[in-house]
Design an enzyme around this catalytic site. Structure first.
Site, PDB file in Angstrom:
ATOM      1  N   LYS A  83      -1.849  -7.567   1.561  1.00  0.00           N
ATOM      2  CA  LYS A  83      -0.914  -7.651   2.780  1.00  0.00           C
ATOM      3  C   LYS A  83      -1.353  -6.582   3.776  1.00  0.00           C
ATOM      4  O   LYS A  83      -1.150  -6.402   4.919  1.00  0.00           O
ATOM      5  CB  LYS A  83       0.562  -7.536   2.359  1.00  0.00           C
ATOM      6  CG  LYS A  83       1.699  -6.979   3.173  1.00  0.00           C
ATOM      7  CD  LYS A  83       2.954  -6.992   2.720  1.00  0.00           C
ATOM      8  CE  LYS A  83       3.283  -5.922   1.409  1.00  0.00           C
ATOM      9  NZ  LYS A  83       3.932  -4.497   1.906  1.00  0.00           N
TER      10      LYS A  83
ATOM     11  N   LYS B 218       1.080   4.604   7.684  1.00  0.00           N
ATOM     12  CA  LYS B 218       1.030   4.184   6.278  1.00  0.00           C
ATOM     13  C   LYS B 218      -0.193   3.118   6.010  1.00  0.00           C
ATOM     14  O   LYS B 218      -1.178   2.980   5.264  1.00  0.00           O
ATOM     15  CB  LYS B 218       2.314   3.410   5.873  1.00  0.00           C
ATOM     16  CG  LYS B 218       1.989   2.523   4.648  1.00  0.00           C
ATOM     17  CD  LYS B 218       1.898   3.101   3.406  1.00  0.00           C
ATOM     18  CE  LYS B 218       1.927   2.110   2.137  1.00  0.00           C
ATOM     19  NZ  LYS B 218       1.332   2.788   0.914  1.00  0.00           N
TER      20      LYS B 218
HETATM   21  P1  NAD Z   1       7.736  -5.433  -6.553  1.00  0.00           P
HETATM   22  O1  NAD Z   1       7.382  -6.908  -6.083  1.00  0.00           O
HETATM   23  O2  NAD Z   1       7.572  -5.107  -7.905  1.00  0.00           O
HETATM   24  O3  NAD Z   1       9.306  -5.348  -6.294  1.00  0.00           O
HETATM   25  C1  NAD Z   1      10.197  -6.052  -5.097  1.00  0.00           C
HETATM   26  C2  NAD Z   1      11.344  -6.296  -5.533  1.00  0.00           C
HETATM   27  O4  NAD Z   1      12.306  -6.706  -4.730  1.00  0.00           O
HETATM   28  C3  NAD Z   1      11.664  -7.109  -6.754  1.00  0.00           C
HETATM   29  O5  NAD Z   1      12.266  -6.408  -7.596  1.00  0.00           O
HETATM   30  C4  NAD Z   1      12.037  -8.355  -6.046  1.00  0.00           C
HETATM   31  O6  NAD Z   1      13.044  -9.086  -7.053  1.00  0.00           O
HETATM   32  C5  NAD Z   1      12.864  -7.870  -5.026  1.00  0.00           C
HETATM   33  N1  NAD Z   1      13.296  -8.772  -3.932  1.00  0.00           N
HETATM   34  C6  NAD Z   1      12.616  -9.525  -3.346  1.00  0.00           C
HETATM   35  N2  NAD Z   1      12.968 -10.348  -2.356  1.00  0.00           N
HETATM   36  C7  NAD Z   1      14.182  -9.785  -2.402  1.00  0.00           C
HETATM   37  C8  NAD Z   1      15.458 -10.080  -1.483  1.00  0.00           C
HETATM   38  N3  NAD Z   1      15.224 -10.836  -0.477  1.00  0.00           N
HETATM   39  N4  NAD Z   1      16.611  -9.322  -1.754  1.00  0.00           N
HETATM   40  C9  NAD Z   1      16.652  -8.639  -2.732  1.00  0.00           C
HETATM   41  N5  NAD Z   1      15.502  -8.013  -3.485  1.00  0.00           N
HETATM   42  C10 NAD Z   1      14.598  -8.901  -3.425  1.00  0.00           C
HETATM   43  O7  NAD Z   1       6.931  -4.656  -5.272  1.00  0.00           O
HETATM   44  P2  NAD Z   1       6.563  -3.064  -5.473  1.00  0.00           P
HETATM   45  O8  NAD Z   1       5.386  -2.910  -5.940  1.00  0.00           O
HETATM   46  O9  NAD Z   1       7.795  -2.433  -5.861  1.00  0.00           O
HETATM   47  O10 NAD Z   1       6.461  -2.719  -3.812  1.00  0.00           O
HETATM   48  C11 NAD Z   1       7.694  -2.949  -2.913  1.00  0.00           C
HETATM   49  C12 NAD Z   1       7.032  -2.244  -1.497  1.00  0.00           C
HETATM   50  O11 NAD Z   1       6.423  -1.058  -1.917  1.00  0.00           O
HETATM   51  C13 NAD Z   1       6.149  -2.966  -0.832  1.00  0.00           C
HETATM   52  O12 NAD Z   1       6.317  -3.165   0.324  1.00  0.00           O
HETATM   53  C14 NAD Z   1       4.844  -2.518  -1.283  1.00  0.00           C
HETATM   54  O13 NAD Z   1       3.576  -2.639  -0.284  1.00  0.00           O
HETATM   55  C15 NAD Z   1       5.026  -1.062  -1.074  1.00  0.00           C
HETATM   56  N6  NAD Z   1       4.349  -0.130  -1.917  1.00  0.00           N
HETATM   57  C16 NAD Z   1       4.027  -0.435  -3.092  1.00  0.00           C
HETATM   58  C17 NAD Z   1       3.180   0.617  -3.999  1.00  0.00           C
HETATM   59  C18 NAD Z   1       2.686   0.251  -5.434  1.00  0.00           C
HETATM   60  O14 NAD Z   1       1.981   0.922  -6.170  1.00  0.00           O
HETATM   61  N7  NAD Z   1       3.411  -0.561  -6.121  1.00  0.00           N
HETATM   62  C19 NAD Z   1       3.002   1.630  -3.470  1.00  0.00           C
HETATM   63  C20 NAD Z   1       3.204   2.031  -2.084  1.00  0.00           C
HETATM   64  C21 NAD Z   1       4.042   1.148  -1.336  1.00  0.00           C
END
Ligand code: NAD
Length: 301
Positions: free
Chosen positions: A238, A169
């Site tokens: 990150k 990744k």
């Molecule tokens: P986001 O911030 O939109 O969502 C994260 C969610 O986790 C939020 O709803 C938050 O309230 C919740 N959360 C945080 N701490 C928590 C805890 N301790 N217990 C329970 N819930 C908790 O983030 P995202 O964009 O959905 O990204 C999530 C992951 O996917 C990350 O690792 C990111 O790098 C990866 N990712 C994101 C994308 C993208 O395009 N957004 C693409 C590929 C990978």
């Protein structure tokens, strides 16, 4: 199958929704109640904590925004590690191989398998079920979740070694991060010289410079200056930091990655962690004295 799903944000929500639509029974948790409510409205059950979910299901998936959040949810107090029924923790988040190995070690002591399963393809891919899903971990546990992961995207088995899905990744996201800033520099150069950025993007997309930034990010979020692609600068940074750390921990010194890493540090400093990562072009525009796209597209006189 019965699945626990923790972290219902930009990526987690559409992935969980697709799993429900495919007939899986989901128990969900997020620290934000509104995120949980959106899924219970679609038929999911709400769990009280990661432990509570892990008491009820064998498979717990998570899509969380930071390394610390994955560590806490998996192995902290009230975490998945304390669950009575759980057999495997499938981490869809990007945490890097070192954190994945740390979580793997802590969970292994309790006979819980850790499955790396970071994804690529953005919010659009999560909504359409077209993500690239990069899985590593014990083969038998992979086989147990393969069909469910197939609902969110195309599944690739990277290997048994813990963390190898994460290394895959990071290689991918280093390229995505590089495409974003390199395309920004190319287009800013053109605009400074008087070229039309929309024409530039059309030409690049018909030529050998085409990449995911020129194909998707510029037409949708940079040229209209909406900066709303759906991935936060903080998350991109990150991933870039993790990629540079991964290279260094392997004893490698990578010149492009170091330069891209420095540029993204400037971007997060100037635009903030909450900005959309397509705002990466703004510090590059500012340094050059140009605006790309929108009504005001121009080079400074
Ligand atoms: P986001 O911030 O939109 O969502 C994260 C969610 O986790 C939020 O709803 C938050 O309230 C919740 N959360 C945080 N701490 C928590 C805890 N301790 N217990 C329970 N819930 C908790 O983030 P995202 O964009 O959905 O990204 C999530 C992951 O996917 C990350 O690792 C990111 O790098 C990866 N990712 C994101 C994308 C993208 O395009 N957004 C693409 C590929 C990978």
């Amino acid at each position: 199958m019965d699945i626990g799903f923790i972290g219902l944000g930009k990526m987690g929500f559409p992935m969980a929704r697709r799993l429900i639509e495919a007939g899986h029974r989901l128990t969900v948790f997020d620290t934000q109640k509104a995120a949980v409510d959106r899924l219970t409205a679609l038929g999911a059950k709400a769990g009280a904590s990661p432990k509570d979910i892990a008491d009820e299901v064998e498979t717990v998936m998570a899509s969380l925004p930071s390394l610390q959040a994955s560590l806490e949810v998996a192995t902290g107090q009230g975490g998945v590690i304390e669950g009575r029924k759980v057999k495997r923790f499938v981490d869809l988040s990007t945490v890097g191989s070192q954190m994945a190995m740390k979580i793997h070690g802590l969970l292994a002591a309790r006979n819980i398998a850790q499955i790396d399963s970071p994804v690529s393809g953005g919010v659009g891919g999560a909504e359409k079920g077209t993500l690239a899903v990069m899985v590593s971990g014990p083969r038998a546990d992979f086989e147990a979740v393969k069909a469910a992961l197939g609902v969110i995207g195309k599944v690739f088995y990277i290997g048994e070694k813990p963390g190898s899905g994460q290394t895959m990744k990071l290689a991918n996201n280093f390229l995505s991060a590089t495409a974003m800033v390199a395309t920004s520099e190319a287009v800013v150069m053109g605009v400074k010289s008087g070229l039309d950025p929309a024409v530039m993007i059309d030409v690049i997309n018909a030529g050998s410079g085409m990449n995911t930034a020129s194909r998707d990010k510029f037409p949708r979020s940079v040229l209209p200056r909406s900066f709303d692609f759906g991935f936060a600068t903080g998350l991109m940074v990150k991933d870039v930091r993790l990629a540079v750390e991964e290279m260094r921990s392997l004893g490698l010194s990578m010149e492009v990655a170091e330069a891209v890493g420095r540029l993204w540090e400037t971007i997060i400093r100037e635009e903030g962690a909450e900005s959309d990562f397509t705002a990466a072009i703004k510090p590059i525009e500012k340094a050059a004295g140009v605006i790309v796209g929108g009504k005001e597209s121009h080079a400074a006189k």
